[in-house]
Design a protein around this motif. Structure first.
Motif, mmCIF file in Angstrom:
data_model
loop_
_atom_site.group_PDB
_atom_site.id
_atom_site.type_symbol
_atom_site.label_atom_id
_atom_site.label_comp_id
_atom_site.label_asym_id
_atom_site.label_seq_id
_atom_site.Cartn_x
_atom_site.Cartn_y
_atom_site.Cartn_z
ATOM 1 N N GLU A 171 0.828 -1.207 0.000
ATOM 2 C CA GLU A 171 0.000 0.000 0.000
ATOM 3 C C GLU A 171 0.860 1.254 0.000
ATOM 4 O O GLU A 171 0.543 2.239 -0.689
ATOM 5 C CB GLU A 171 -0.910 -0.007 1.234
ATOM 6 C CG GLU A 171 -2.007 -1.058 1.195
ATOM 7 C CD GLU A 171 -2.829 -1.050 2.479
ATOM 8 O OE1 GLU A 171 -3.101 0.051 3.005
ATOM 9 O OE2 GLU A 171 -3.176 -2.142 2.970
ATOM 10 N N LEU A 172 1.949 1.223 0.753
ATOM 11 C CA LEU A 172 2.857 2.376 0.800
ATOM 12 C C LEU A 172 3.479 2.622 -0.567
ATOM 13 O O LEU A 172 3.567 3.774 -1.030
ATOM 14 C CB LEU A 172 3.952 2.134 1.847
ATOM 15 C CG LEU A 172 5.018 3.223 1.972
ATOM 16 C CD1 LEU A 172 4.407 4.559 2.378
ATOM 17 C CD2 LEU A 172 6.103 2.800 2.965
ATOM 18 N N GLN A 174 2.250 1.902 -3.502
ATOM 19 C CA GLN A 174 1.238 2.463 -4.399
ATOM 20 C C GLN A 174 1.023 3.956 -4.123
ATOM 21 O O GLN A 174 0.959 4.764 -5.061
ATOM 22 C CB GLN A 174 -0.075 1.705 -4.240
ATOM 23 C CG GLN A 174 -0.031 0.267 -4.756
ATOM 24 C CD GLN A 174 -1.325 -0.478 -4.497
ATOM 25 O OE1 GLN A 174 -1.389 -1.400 -3.688
ATOM 26 N NE2 GLN A 174 -2.379 -0.080 -5.176
ATOM 27 N N LYS A 175 0.933 4.320 -2.865
ATOM 28 C CA LYS A 175 0.703 5.722 -2.516
ATOM 29 C C LYS A 175 1.887 6.589 -2.933
ATOM 30 O O LYS A 175 1.719 7.705 -3.439
ATOM 31 C CB LYS A 175 0.460 5.855 -1.006
ATOM 32 C CG LYS A 175 -0.891 5.324 -0.543
ATOM 33 C CD LYS A 175 -1.029 5.322 0.976
ATOM 34 C CE LYS A 175 -1.141 6.723 1.536
ATOM 35 N NZ LYS A 175 -2.446 7.338 1.270
ATOM 36 N N ASP A 178 1.916 6.802 -6.816
ATOM 37 C CA ASP A 178 0.803 7.640 -7.263
ATOM 38 C C ASP A 178 1.133 9.119 -7.065
ATOM 39 O O ASP A 178 0.729 9.977 -7.873
ATOM 40 C CB ASP A 178 -0.471 7.304 -6.485
ATOM 41 C CG ASP A 178 -1.105 5.997 -6.938
ATOM 42 O OD1 ASP A 178 -0.780 5.534 -8.049
ATOM 43 O OD2 ASP A 178 -1.913 5.429 -6.166
ATOM 44 N N ARG A 179 1.858 9.413 -6.022
ATOM 45 C CA ARG A 179 2.250 10.801 -5.743
ATOM 46 C C ARG A 179 3.351 11.267 -6.696
ATOM 47 O O ARG A 179 3.381 12.415 -7.114
ATOM 48 C CB ARG A 179 2.733 10.910 -4.295
ATOM 49 C CG ARG A 179 3.328 12.264 -3.910
ATOM 50 C CD ARG A 179 4.014 12.164 -2.545
ATOM 51 N NE ARG A 179 4.805 13.353 -2.276
ATOM 52 C CZ ARG A 179 6.045 13.545 -2.733
ATOM 53 N NH1 ARG A 179 6.605 12.644 -3.513
ATOM 54 N NH2 ARG A 179 6.705 14.652 -2.424
ATOM 55 N N ASP A 296 -0.602 5.291 6.440
ATOM 56 C CA ASP A 296 -0.643 6.751 6.342
ATOM 57 C C ASP A 296 0.454 7.405 7.183
ATOM 58 O O ASP A 296 1.047 8.401 6.768
ATOM 59 C CB ASP A 296 -2.012 7.280 6.770
ATOM 60 C CG ASP A 296 -3.083 7.069 5.697
ATOM 61 O OD1 ASP A 296 -2.702 6.830 4.538
ATOM 62 O OD2 ASP A 296 -4.275 7.129 6.037
ATOM 63 N N PHE A 299 3.677 6.848 5.250
ATOM 64 C CA PHE A 299 3.630 7.664 4.030
ATOM 65 C C PHE A 299 3.917 9.127 4.351
ATOM 66 O O PHE A 299 4.712 9.778 3.656
ATOM 67 C CB PHE A 299 2.262 7.525 3.371
ATOM 68 C CG PHE A 299 2.057 8.423 2.180
ATOM 69 C CD1 PHE A 299 2.701 8.168 0.974
ATOM 70 C CD2 PHE A 299 1.220 9.534 2.258
ATOM 71 C CE1 PHE A 299 2.522 8.998 -0.137
ATOM 72 C CE2 PHE A 299 1.030 10.362 1.166
ATOM 73 C CZ PHE A 299 1.684 10.104 -0.036
ATOM 74 N N ASP A 300 3.295 9.652 5.385
ATOM 75 C CA ASP A 300 3.514 11.057 5.765
ATOM 76 C C ASP A 300 4.973 11.291 6.167
ATOM 77 O O ASP A 300 5.556 12.323 5.823
ATOM 78 C CB ASP A 300 2.587 11.442 6.924
ATOM 79 C CG ASP A 300 1.121 11.541 6.497
ATOM 80 O OD1 ASP A 300 0.868 11.626 5.282
ATOM 81 O OD2 ASP A 300 0.248 11.522 7.389
ATOM 82 N N ASN A 303 7.100 11.149 2.965
ATOM 83 C CA ASN A 303 6.817 12.368 2.214
ATOM 84 C C ASN A 303 7.571 13.557 2.780
ATOM 85 O O ASN A 303 8.154 14.368 2.053
ATOM 86 C CB ASN A 303 5.315 12.649 2.256
ATOM 87 C CG ASN A 303 4.713 12.661 0.870
ATOM 88 O OD1 ASN A 303 5.423 12.710 -0.131
ATOM 89 N ND2 ASN A 303 3.403 12.637 0.813
#
Length: 308
Positions: A171-172, A174-175, A178-179, A296, A299-300, A303
């Motif tokens: 999932e990480l 993909q996120k 996608d970003r 999340d 991911f944050d 990021n």
């Protein structure tokens, strides 16, 4: 890696001493040309190989054994059989009474980082070093980074309960892609973890596969270091690659639940590292503790690191 600050301090204190490192064969490419030592003997810590390896070390006529990382009772037997007159041991365990006559100073480490505990033990030798930085013992190749972000995933860990779920890594990925569609993800790990990238690719939609490079089981330690050196951030649990990245001064997002980052987490360049530490409640149990860290959250953190 945790031992390198202590080894460097010992060399500085005893510049003319002959220092022999006892290491494992798997670390040979990492330590064989380490400039802080004079010779290396390789031992698998098995009793069947104790005598021949101890005799190999004995030819250097060692006087003092500084035991920074090993297992009782073989380590003390090894030092005695190699001819050491004094033994300094860093331990959490109670030394059997019949070993006490060989150990000059048994140090019970305080509740501090493992690097500091190793520096504390050599204070018995009059070495008071405040330099806690780890160092790379070998030369590594400088790779071309390219003009895109590189994120490393270390999915494996020493035990199952220290692994973040593979589906979360998927999932990480993909996120992140996608970003930023140009972002590259490198999967790293040992040859004992080959099932992890297989499971990862099964769960990851094929449209993302071109952004992933699978290096699991395909790198020596020096080449792994070269790969980590060009990463913008490494996502990992409490693992060896975490400490390699810290040594290389590469940013990390480290995931802790059953382990304690105060003991084995980043201990230098803290501004480069994000620690996500989740302690399970008694009702949740250890086996599910890493599940508490959400995609999340990671991911944050990744990021933010990529933006800094």
């Amino acid at each position: 890696m945790f031992n390198t600050p202590a080894i460097r301090a010992i060399r500085s204190h005893y510049p003319d001493a002959h220092i022999t490192l006892v290491s494992s064969e798997k670390n040979k490419l990492l330590v064989e040309n380490y400039d802080q030592i004079d010779s290396v003997v390789y031992w698998d810590n098995k009793i069947r190989n104790l005598l021949p390896i101890a005799l190999q070390a004995k030819k250097y006529k060692p006087e003092l054994a500084i035991i920074l990382h090993s297992h009782l009772p073989y380590d003390v037997l090894f030092a005695v059989m190699a001819g050491c007159q004094y033994i300094l041991r860093n331990t959490f365990h109670i030394i059997p009474e019949w070993f006490q006559k060989w150990i000059v100073a048994e140090h019970q480490p305080p509740n501090c980082h493992v690097i500091q505990s190793k520096l504390n033990i050599i204070r018995y030798l009059g070495i008071d070093s405040a330099d806690t930085r780890m160092e790379i013992p070998c030369e590594i190749e400088q790779l071309d980074k390219g003009n895109y972000h590189i994120v490393g995933f270390q999915m494996g860990a020493s035990t199952q309960e220290r692994r973040w779920p593979i589906k979360y890594f998927v999932e990480l990925a993909q996120k992140l892609i996608d970003r930023d569609s140009s972002l590259q993800i490198k999967l790293i790990g040992s040859s004992r973890e080959l099932e992890l990238p297989e499971a990862f690719f099964v769960l990851l939609p094929e449209q993302y596969h071109n952004n992933i490079e699978n290096l699991v089981g395909k790198t020596s330690l020096p080449s792994l270091l070269s790969q980590i050196k060009i990463m913008d951030v490494l996502v990992t649990g409490d693992t060896g690659p975490l400490h390699l990245a810290i040594t290389l001064q590469r940013p990390t997002v480290s995931l802790f639940a059953t382990a304690d980052p105060k003991w084995t987490g980043p201990y230098q360049d803290l501004h480069l590292h994000t620690i996500i530490n989740k302690k399970p409640s008694p009702n949740e149990g250890i086996s599910a503790s890493m599940d508490l860290i959400t995609v999340d959250e990671v991911f944050d953190a990744v990021n933010k690191t990529l933006k800094d």
